[in-house]
Motif scaffolding. Sequence first.
Motif, PDB file in Angstrom:
ATOM      1  N   ALA A 266      10.646   3.282 -12.612  1.00 38.11           N
ATOM      2  CA  ALA A 266      10.792   4.538 -12.220  1.00 38.11           C
ATOM      3  C   ALA A 266      10.787   4.247 -10.558  1.00 38.11           C
ATOM      4  O   ALA A 266      10.244   3.179  -9.893  1.00 38.11           O
ATOM      5  N   TRP A 267      11.546   4.872  -9.861  1.00 37.30           N
ATOM      6  CA  TRP A 267      11.678   4.860  -8.500  1.00 37.30           C
ATOM      7  C   TRP A 267      12.072   6.049  -7.665  1.00 37.30           C
ATOM      8  O   TRP A 267      12.817   6.919  -8.546  1.00 37.30           O
ATOM      9  N   LEU A 268      11.542   6.354  -6.599  1.00 42.61           N
ATOM     10  CA  LEU A 268      11.438   7.638  -6.070  1.00 42.61           C
ATOM     11  C   LEU A 268      12.147   7.691  -4.671  1.00 42.61           C
ATOM     12  O   LEU A 268      12.153   6.650  -3.984  1.00 42.61           O
ATOM     13  N   ALA A 269      13.179   8.669  -4.463  1.00 41.51           N
ATOM     14  CA  ALA A 269      13.858   8.731  -3.406  1.00 41.51           C
ATOM     15  C   ALA A 269      13.140   9.116  -2.081  1.00 41.51           C
ATOM     16  O   ALA A 269      12.404   9.971  -2.258  1.00 41.51           O
ATOM     17  N   HIS A 270      13.072   8.299  -1.083  1.00 35.04           N
ATOM     18  CA  HIS A 270      12.681   8.751   0.195  1.00 35.04           C
ATOM     19  C   HIS A 270      11.280   8.248   0.491  1.00 35.04           C
ATOM     20  O   HIS A 270      11.068   7.476   1.198  1.00 35.04           O
ATOM     21  N   GLY A 271      10.360   8.735  -0.266  1.00 38.16           N
ATOM     22  CA  GLY A 271       8.959   8.117  -0.181  1.00 38.16           C
ATOM     23  C   GLY A 271       8.361   8.104   1.347  1.00 38.16           C
ATOM     24  O   GLY A 271       7.724   7.102   1.567  1.00 38.16           O
ATOM     25  N   ILE A 272       8.588   9.012   2.016  1.00 42.50           N
ATOM     26  CA  ILE A 272       8.086   8.829   3.674  1.00 42.50           C
ATOM     27  C   ILE A 272       6.723   9.226   3.818  1.00 42.50           C
ATOM     28  O   ILE A 272       5.958   8.616   4.402  1.00 42.50           O
ATOM     29  N   HIS A 273       6.178  10.325   3.163  1.00 40.25           N
ATOM     30  CA  HIS A 273       4.981  10.784   3.257  1.00 40.25           C
ATOM     31  C   HIS A 273       3.897  10.432   2.297  1.00 40.25           C
ATOM     32  O   HIS A 273       3.271  11.333   1.574  1.00 40.25           O
ATOM     33  N   PHE A 274       3.727   9.236   2.047  1.00 37.92           N
ATOM     34  CA  PHE A 274       2.786   8.589   1.015  1.00 37.92           C
ATOM     35  C   PHE A 274       1.451   8.288   1.987  1.00 37.92           C
ATOM     36  O   PHE A 274       1.680   7.637   2.846  1.00 37.92           O
ATOM     37  N   SER A 275       0.305   8.448   1.307  1.00 38.70           N
ATOM     38  CA  SER A 275      -0.861   8.053   1.951  1.00 38.70           C
ATOM     39  C   SER A 275      -1.046   6.560   1.562  1.00 38.70           C
ATOM     40  O   SER A 275      -0.556   6.071   0.776  1.00 38.70           O
ATOM     41  N   ASP A 276      -2.032   5.768   2.203  1.00 34.75           N
ATOM     42  CA  ASP A 276      -2.647   4.583   2.015  1.00 34.75           C
ATOM     43  C   ASP A 276      -2.922   4.332   0.378  1.00 34.75           C
ATOM     44  O   ASP A 276      -2.361   3.417  -0.299  1.00 34.75           O
ATOM     45  N   GLU A 277      -3.681   5.343   0.024  1.00 33.44           N
ATOM     46  CA  GLU A 277      -3.907   5.461  -1.283  1.00 33.44           C
ATOM     47  C   GLU A 277      -2.747   5.370  -2.314  1.00 33.44           C
ATOM     48  O   GLU A 277      -2.587   4.843  -3.328  1.00 33.44           O
ATOM     49  N   GLU A 278      -1.625   6.224  -1.916  1.00 34.17           N
ATOM     50  CA  GLU A 278      -0.811   6.454  -2.839  1.00 34.17           C
ATOM     51  C   GLU A 278       0.226   5.168  -2.713  1.00 34.17           C
ATOM     52  O   GLU A 278       0.719   4.714  -3.715  1.00 34.17           O
ATOM     53  N   LEU A 279       0.498   4.262  -1.603  1.00 37.33           N
ATOM     54  CA  LEU A 279       1.021   3.048  -1.596  1.00 37.33           C
ATOM     55  C   LEU A 279       0.273   2.231  -2.616  1.00 37.33           C
ATOM     56  O   LEU A 279       1.158   1.492  -3.344  1.00 37.33           O
ATOM     57  N   SER A 280      -0.944   2.172  -2.677  1.00 34.69           N
ATOM     58  CA  SER A 280      -1.534   1.193  -3.684  1.00 34.69           C
ATOM     59  C   SER A 280      -1.396   1.783  -5.236  1.00 34.69           C
ATOM     60  O   SER A 280      -0.892   1.046  -5.980  1.00 34.69           O
ATOM     61  N   LEU A 281      -0.959   2.851  -5.345  1.00 38.63           N
ATOM     62  CA  LEU A 281      -0.804   3.755  -6.636  1.00 38.63           C
ATOM     63  C   LEU A 281       0.639   3.177  -7.053  1.00 38.63           C
ATOM     64  O   LEU A 281       1.031   2.634  -8.140  1.00 38.63           O
ATOM     65  N   LEU A 282       1.510   3.111  -5.989  1.00 37.04           N
ATOM     66  CA  LEU A 282       2.957   2.909  -6.547  1.00 37.04           C
ATOM     67  C   LEU A 282       3.044   1.443  -6.753  1.00 37.04           C
ATOM     68  O   LEU A 282       3.640   1.093  -7.497  1.00 37.04           O
ATOM     69  N   SER A 283       2.154   0.562  -5.950  1.00 35.81           N
ATOM     70  CA  SER A 283       2.078  -0.869  -6.195  1.00 35.81           C
ATOM     71  C   SER A 283       1.594  -1.310  -7.532  1.00 35.81           C
ATOM     72  O   SER A 283       2.001  -2.025  -8.400  1.00 35.81           O
ATOM     73  N   HIS A 284       0.633  -0.485  -7.799  1.00 33.46           N
ATOM     74  CA  HIS A 284      -0.137  -0.654  -9.227  1.00 33.46           C
ATOM     75  C   HIS A 284       0.637  -0.411 -10.415  1.00 33.46           C
ATOM     76  O   HIS A 284       0.693  -0.915 -11.437  1.00 33.46           O
ATOM     77  N   TYR A 285       1.414   0.671 -10.594  1.00 32.75           N
ATOM     78  CA  TYR A 285       2.203   1.111 -11.531  1.00 32.75           C
ATOM     79  C   TYR A 285       3.710   0.634 -11.363  1.00 32.75           C
ATOM     80  O   TYR A 285       4.549   0.604 -12.327  1.00 32.75           O
ATOM     81  N   GLY A 286       4.156  -0.207 -10.507  1.00 32.29           N
ATOM     82  CA  GLY A 286       5.437  -0.717 -10.480  1.00 32.29           C
ATOM     83  C   GLY A 286       6.358   0.217 -10.012  1.00 32.29           C
ATOM     84  O   GLY A 286       7.562  -0.198 -10.545  1.00 32.29           O
ATOM     85  N   ILE A 287       6.239   1.533  -9.473  1.00 29.54           N
ATOM     86  CA  ILE A 287       7.014   2.326  -9.005  1.00 29.54           C
ATOM     87  C   ILE A 287       7.855   1.964  -7.556  1.00 29.54           C
ATOM     88  O   ILE A 287       6.993   1.660  -6.600  1.00 29.54           O
ATOM     89  N   GLY A 288       9.266   2.053  -7.761  1.00 26.44           N
ATOM     90  CA  GLY A 288       9.908   1.897  -6.322  1.00 26.44           C
ATOM     91  C   GLY A 288       9.999   2.773  -5.703  1.00 26.44           C
ATOM     92  O   GLY A 288       9.848   4.179  -5.918  1.00 26.44           O
ATOM     93  N   VAL A 289      10.628   2.619  -4.495  1.00 28.18           N
ATOM     94  CA  VAL A 289      11.095   3.470  -3.375  1.00 28.18           C
ATOM     95  C   VAL A 289      12.381   3.270  -2.917  1.00 28.18           C
ATOM     96  O   VAL A 289      12.843   2.141  -2.446  1.00 28.18           O
ATOM     97  N   ALA A 290      13.304   4.329  -2.893  1.00 30.97           N
ATOM     98  CA  ALA A 290      14.601   4.207  -2.333  1.00 30.97           C
ATOM     99  C   ALA A 290      14.682   4.681  -0.834  1.00 30.97           C
ATOM    100  O   ALA A 290      14.188   5.925  -0.845  1.00 30.97           O
ATOM    101  N   HIS A 291      14.954   3.867   0.009  1.00 30.50           N
ATOM    102  CA  HIS A 291      14.865   4.093   1.470  1.00 30.50           C
ATOM    103  C   HIS A 291      16.093   4.548   1.980  1.00 30.50           C
ATOM    104  O   HIS A 291      17.027   4.209   2.023  1.00 30.50           O
ATOM    105  N   CYS A 292      16.313   5.863   2.598  1.00 30.77           N
ATOM    106  CA  CYS A 292      17.390   6.578   2.914  1.00 30.77           C
ATOM    107  C   CYS A 292      17.089   6.917   4.472  1.00 30.77           C
ATOM    108  O   CYS A 292      16.864   8.004   4.828  1.00 30.77           O
ATOM    109  N   PRO A 293      17.161   5.758   5.235  1.00 32.59           N
ATOM    110  CA  PRO A 293      17.063   6.218   6.846  1.00 32.59           C
ATOM    111  C   PRO A 293      17.856   7.051   7.533  1.00 32.59           C
ATOM    112  O   PRO A 293      17.609   7.785   8.146  1.00 32.59           O
TER     113      PRO A 293
END
Length: 454
Positions: A266-293
């Motif tokens: 799974a990967w999520l578009a934008h991913g701007i407003h994630f908390s520190d805890e949510e960054l850890s969850l993304l890493s734990h589950y292997g979920i990616g972020v599509a960066h659209c500057p």
Amino acid sequence: MDDSLLIEEISFLVPAISDQTVLENAWIWIEDGFIKGLGTREIPEGASAAPRLSGRHKIATPGLVNTHHHFYQNMARAYTPGNNLPLLPWLEGMNKLWKHFREDDLQVCTQLGIAELMLSGATTIADHHYVFTEGSQDMTLHQFKAASDMGVRFHASRGSMNRKSDLISDWALQDEDTILADTESLIQSQHDASPGSYRQIIVAPCAATSCTKSLLEASARLAKKFGVGLHTHCGETVAENEFSIEQFGARPLAYLLDCGWDYDKAWLAHGIHFSDEELSLLSHYGIGVAHCPNANMRLGSGICRVPELIEDGVKVGIGVDGSASNDSGHILGELRQAMYLARVKYGAQAMSALDAIELGSWRAGQMMGRDDIGELSVGKCGDLALFPVEDLYANAAENPVDALLICHPRQVSDLVVGGSVRIQDGSFTDIDLAELMNEHKERAERVRNSAFKR
């Protein structure tokens, strides 16, 4: 579709490998679509029979990988009612345009959007299409036809919307059974998971705000069942977070995880407003972020925490996003923007030119579940972008490779996909670009003009 080719006398070759090596006066040999060899020493005797392409005065990078787009929005570039609005009001106005948008319109949009990306270096492209209007048929198949005509690797994110809201008209919604049946049919008939694949299907509900919980859950189950990618929008704006808490009792990422999105494809578009805890969850589950500057800046949404995501082990890849919120699909320009936006938030050393290239090469491929693209090494797909060493805007640059990102973004001189030369000397080998642009412009005017007619 795959071919053999020897590219010789490459002035600078950027393999995009972990140690960020740059080779000078190099060659690369592609056989049957895959890289057979590369280096700076004598060319192997076996390569002598392959057709040749000059790399003199050129910089070679892996074919770039775009992880998020909305090709249909090409017909709403710089649309006056939304040019100075944030995301949700912009969506409300833009979404009204598509009532008479059909599959042949999408095919032309797809072809034009791919042309933009190819001329700026992309060879593998994902598009997230979720507007299936009443009366349209086989939209995803028309996208594959466009991609096949252009000769690129295409990941069709079969999007969906089934939740009524003020932002979306009923004619843009489908019922859950129709969505799931079509998506599964596309996976079974079109998805190719083999090395060197040119077509893949991604299960891609638009967003939690436009899809029911049942559809989000079923989409996750379907992706896991077939081992395909899973994609949506998440964490794009503060307003989205607030809406999610109000409507679902949880922030968007927690809500998706509750719907079964704990999935490493799974990967999520934008991913701007994630908390520190949510960054850890993304890493734990292997979920990616599509960066659209560019889109994030255009809509005033915020700055994605890319350096922190990477440091925390989260997969990140570049996405040019839809042309109506960017409003162009120049992937090299997107990488330049990613580099400079990271520096705005984290300082001048936060992201180098080679770091930025990684976002559009192996990191993007990894996030999309591909280990055969995004890197120039033996056994990988024979996909390359060759840029001129310099142009007017980079004239006399001391470091030509850094100048590719630090100076004004340029177009490719040549583009190779699977050993086949698709662009040579700055021109497409198989399509009439002027004719395509004219057709796209005419269709865009018709779509916009007919949007508010009864």
